[in-house]
Enzyme design. Structure first.
Site, PDB file in Angstrom:
ATOM      1  N   TYR A 100      10.340   4.423   2.833  1.00  0.00           N
ATOM      2  CA  TYR A 100      10.402   3.008   2.428  1.00  0.00           C
ATOM      3  C   TYR A 100      11.406   2.842   1.281  1.00  0.00           C
ATOM      4  O   TYR A 100      12.268   1.967   1.315  1.00  0.00           O
ATOM      5  CB  TYR A 100       8.998   2.551   2.009  1.00  0.00           C
ATOM      6  CG  TYR A 100       8.897   1.128   1.497  1.00  0.00           C
ATOM      7  CD1 TYR A 100       8.815   0.054   2.382  1.00  0.00           C
ATOM      8  CD2 TYR A 100       8.855   0.855   0.128  1.00  0.00           C
ATOM      9  CE1 TYR A 100       8.709  -1.249   1.912  1.00  0.00           C
ATOM     10  CE2 TYR A 100       8.756  -0.435  -0.349  1.00  0.00           C
ATOM     11  CZ  TYR A 100       8.672  -1.483   0.548  1.00  0.00           C
ATOM     12  OH  TYR A 100       8.576  -2.770   0.071  1.00  0.00           O
ATOM     13  N   ALA A 103      -4.637   0.261   7.484  1.00  0.00           N
ATOM     14  CA  ALA A 103      -4.163   0.103   8.868  1.00  0.00           C
ATOM     15  C   ALA A 103      -2.948  -0.816   8.920  1.00  0.00           C
ATOM     16  O   ALA A 103      -2.535  -1.257   9.985  1.00  0.00           O
ATOM     17  CB  ALA A 103      -5.278  -0.456   9.742  1.00  0.00           C
ATOM     18  N   ASP A 122       2.244 -10.167   1.778  1.00  0.00           N
ATOM     19  CA  ASP A 122       0.824  -9.940   2.051  1.00  0.00           C
ATOM     20  C   ASP A 122      -0.061 -10.905   1.273  1.00  0.00           C
ATOM     21  O   ASP A 122      -0.989 -11.504   1.812  1.00  0.00           O
ATOM     22  CB  ASP A 122       0.431  -8.503   1.683  1.00  0.00           C
ATOM     23  CG  ASP A 122       1.202  -7.478   2.499  1.00  0.00           C
ATOM     24  OD1 ASP A 122       1.908  -7.884   3.434  1.00  0.00           O
ATOM     25  OD2 ASP A 122       1.091  -6.286   2.170  1.00  0.00           O
ATOM     26  N   GLU A 153      -0.462  -5.924  -8.020  1.00  0.00           N
ATOM     27  CA  GLU A 153      -0.228  -4.761  -7.150  1.00  0.00           C
ATOM     28  C   GLU A 153       1.027  -3.986  -7.584  1.00  0.00           C
ATOM     29  O   GLU A 153       1.046  -2.759  -7.587  1.00  0.00           O
ATOM     30  CB  GLU A 153      -0.122  -5.191  -5.679  1.00  0.00           C
ATOM     31  CG  GLU A 153      -0.040  -3.992  -4.745  1.00  0.00           C
ATOM     32  CD  GLU A 153      -0.674  -4.196  -3.375  1.00  0.00           C
ATOM     33  OE1 GLU A 153      -1.371  -5.208  -3.159  1.00  0.00           O
ATOM     34  OE2 GLU A 153      -0.479  -3.318  -2.512  1.00  0.00           O
ATOM     35  N   GLU A 207      10.267  -8.077   9.873  1.00  0.00           N
ATOM     36  CA  GLU A 207       9.821  -6.815   9.268  1.00  0.00           C
ATOM     37  C   GLU A 207      10.938  -6.187   8.450  1.00  0.00           C
ATOM     38  O   GLU A 207      12.087  -6.144   8.898  1.00  0.00           O
ATOM     39  CB  GLU A 207       9.387  -5.855  10.376  1.00  0.00           C
ATOM     40  CG  GLU A 207       8.246  -4.961   9.987  1.00  0.00           C
ATOM     41  CD  GLU A 207       6.977  -5.743   9.745  1.00  0.00           C
ATOM     42  OE1 GLU A 207       6.619  -5.924   8.562  1.00  0.00           O
ATOM     43  OE2 GLU A 207       6.338  -6.172  10.720  1.00  0.00           O
TER      44      GLU A 207
HETATM   45  P1  ADP Z   1      -3.628  -1.974   3.412  1.00  0.00           P
HETATM   46  O1  ADP Z   1      -3.412  -3.033   2.410  1.00  0.00           O
HETATM   47  O2  ADP Z   1      -2.595  -1.999   4.497  1.00  0.00           O
HETATM   48  O3  ADP Z   1      -4.997  -1.938   3.985  1.00  0.00           O
HETATM   49  P2  ADP Z   1      -3.186  -0.347   1.098  1.00  0.00           P
HETATM   50  O4  ADP Z   1      -2.922   1.108   0.921  1.00  0.00           O
HETATM   51  O5  ADP Z   1      -2.197  -1.293   0.562  1.00  0.00           O
HETATM   52  O6  ADP Z   1      -3.412  -0.566   2.673  1.00  0.00           O
HETATM   53  O7  ADP Z   1      -4.578  -0.715   0.457  1.00  0.00           O
HETATM   54  C1  ADP Z   1      -5.729   0.028   0.801  1.00  0.00           C
HETATM   55  C2  ADP Z   1      -6.527   0.321  -0.463  1.00  0.00           C
HETATM   56  O8  ADP Z   1      -7.067  -0.916  -0.983  1.00  0.00           O
HETATM   57  C3  ADP Z   1      -7.736   1.183  -0.213  1.00  0.00           C
HETATM   58  O9  ADP Z   1      -7.389   2.536  -0.270  1.00  0.00           O
HETATM   59  C4  ADP Z   1      -8.656   0.789  -1.367  1.00  0.00           C
HETATM   60  O10 ADP Z   1      -8.271   1.433  -2.557  1.00  0.00           O
HETATM   61  C5  ADP Z   1      -8.346  -0.682  -1.538  1.00  0.00           C
HETATM   62  N1  ADP Z   1      -9.311  -1.549  -0.842  1.00  0.00           N
HETATM   63  C6  ADP Z   1      -9.028  -2.483   0.080  1.00  0.00           C
HETATM   64  N2  ADP Z   1     -10.128  -3.146   0.471  1.00  0.00           N
HETATM   65  C7  ADP Z   1     -11.151  -2.623  -0.224  1.00  0.00           C
HETATM   66  C8  ADP Z   1     -12.561  -2.895  -0.301  1.00  0.00           C
HETATM   67  N3  ADP Z   1     -13.143  -3.846   0.451  1.00  0.00           N
HETATM   68  N4  ADP Z   1     -13.289  -2.152  -1.146  1.00  0.00           N
HETATM   69  C9  ADP Z   1     -12.725  -1.203  -1.914  1.00  0.00           C
HETATM   70  N5  ADP Z   1     -11.420  -0.922  -1.886  1.00  0.00           N
HETATM   71  C10 ADP Z   1     -10.625  -1.603  -1.070  1.00  0.00           C
HETATM   72 MG    MG Z   2      -1.670  -3.208   1.149  1.00  0.00          MG
END
Ligand code: ADP
Ligand code: MG
Length: 367
Positions: free
Chosen positions: A208, A107, A156, A144, A17
């Protein structure tokens, strides 16, 4: 009728990590939770995106108009992938894509990478681009970083694109070499629980950035390109050269964490999966005390799980909320879960969401 259906998983990082931006080692595995994309190719210059998990109807974008710094929102992730593909010279001229996902968002389980990777794999197949998995991961990271504007490492996207069932993925984030490491807790009478605290502390992004800058300063002070270049055996000598206590703690975390990845691999390859428990727990202490990216909720998961007999536990992901991983014997998994929930109830905190994680397959075509 669509042209096909693809899936890409979320991931959890087993160990390694805050090492990725130090050219170090990580070891994630893919979750059974996936983002599924149903895709139809179109060649009229339009990208039509719809997600069952986002508010609002379909969004239509002209592929020729895609530029970083766009409107924001969830469509930036898939639009960023199309932009990155076109930037790389691939003539992708549009698609209708419908997404449905079982990856919890926000999450720390990488729903964003699942969304990107499923998009890239589907378009690579439909446009016959023949992209290999490593290229898909790099392209999604670029989407990203540049298009969405999130300064993430390569872990990731690589996990979502390259993991295989029954394995964790060892990744050297400097040269991007990968190795599949056997990881099948159930076969060893073990269970790996993911406990999502359902909290994200607001200061996490700023913190971060500070850790990244601090690690760069540590590397500069030690005259190396990245902290990865400090060997575990040379740690004490390196620490003795640093006057700043804060830098010393950051360096110690990164160097010992890289070593913990190597120790975990050694145990898993020797068929001694239960011995990674203490390695996970040491990792948590290092993230909590040296790197200081834990939070009360993550500490409570780890402390209450260990007190109830877990073999090991640590926060996973960037920290300041998100999820923890807990290794238990199968026979004590329920007791450990119950103890954690009771500990949260006793402090009137939101109950964590707990599930058993198995090492699932990476991105793939379903039909
Ligand atoms: P993590 O990758 O840990 O879940 P992030 O903040 O990097 O958290 O990404 C989350 C964001 O990705 C959400 O707020 C949304 O904008 C987008 N996202 C992820 N999966 C979906 C999905 N199935 N449909 C729409 N948006 C999504
Ligand atoms: Mg993410």
């Amino acid at each position: 009728m669509s042209d096909g259906v693809w899936a890409a998983p979320g991931r959890v990082n087993l160990i390694g990590e805050h090492t990725d931006y130090n050219d170090g080692f990580v070891m994630p595995f893919a979750l059974p939770h996936t983002t599924v994309a149903t895709v139809t190719r179109r060649d009229d210059g339009w990208l039509r995106l719809h997600s069952a998990d986002a508010e609002g109807g379909p969004v239509e974008l002209r592929v020729g108009d895609l530029r970083p710094g766009g409107p924001g929102g969830w469509t930036d992730y898939p639009a960023g992938v199309v932009w990155a593909l076109r930037e790389a010279g691939h003539a992708v001229d549009g698609a209708d894509i419908h997404y449905e996902s079982t990856v919890p968002t926000g999450a720390g389980l990488s729903s964003s990478a699942a969304l990107e990777v499923v998009t890239a794999l589907a378009l690579s197949d439909l446009y016959e681009l023949g992209l290999d998995r490593g290229s898909i991961a790099r392209l999604c990271r670029r989407a990203e970083n540049v298009y969405v504007g999130a300064p993430t490492g390569i872990m990731d996207q690589t996990a979502s694109a390259c993991c295989t069932e029954g394995h964790a993925l060892y990744l050297d984030t400097r040269d991007l070499t990968r190795r599949q490491i056997p990881f099948d807790p159930a076969a060893h009478g073990l269970r790996l629980l993911v406990m999502d605290t359902r909290v994200t502390h607001a200061h996490s992004e700023g913190e971060y950035g500070k850790r990244r800058t601090g690690c760069e300063a540590g590397a500069a002070a030690l005259g190396v390109n990245a902290l990865r270049d400090i060997a575990y055996d040379a740690l004490d000598t390196a620490l003795a050269r640093l006057d700043d206590g804060e830098l010393r703690r950051l360096v110690r975390h990164v160097v010992t964490e890289n070593h913990r990845v190597e120790r975990a691999i050694m145990h898993l390859e020797a068929d001694e999966a239960e011995l990674i428990g203490p390695v996970l727990s040491e990792g948590h202490v290092s993230l909590r005390d040296d790197f200081r990216v834990s939070c009360p909720e993550l500490d409570l998961v780890v402390d209450s799980a260990l007190a109830a007999g877990a073999l090991g536990a640590r926060m996973t992901g960037g920290g300041f909320g998100g999820s923890a991983v807990v290794l238990t014997r199968t026979s004590s998994a329920d007791r450990v879960s119950k103890a954690v929930l009771e500990a949260f109830a006793a402090q009137s905190r939101i109950a964590p969401r707990i599930f058993t994680a198995t090492a699932a397959a990476g991105a793939r075509r379903l039909s």
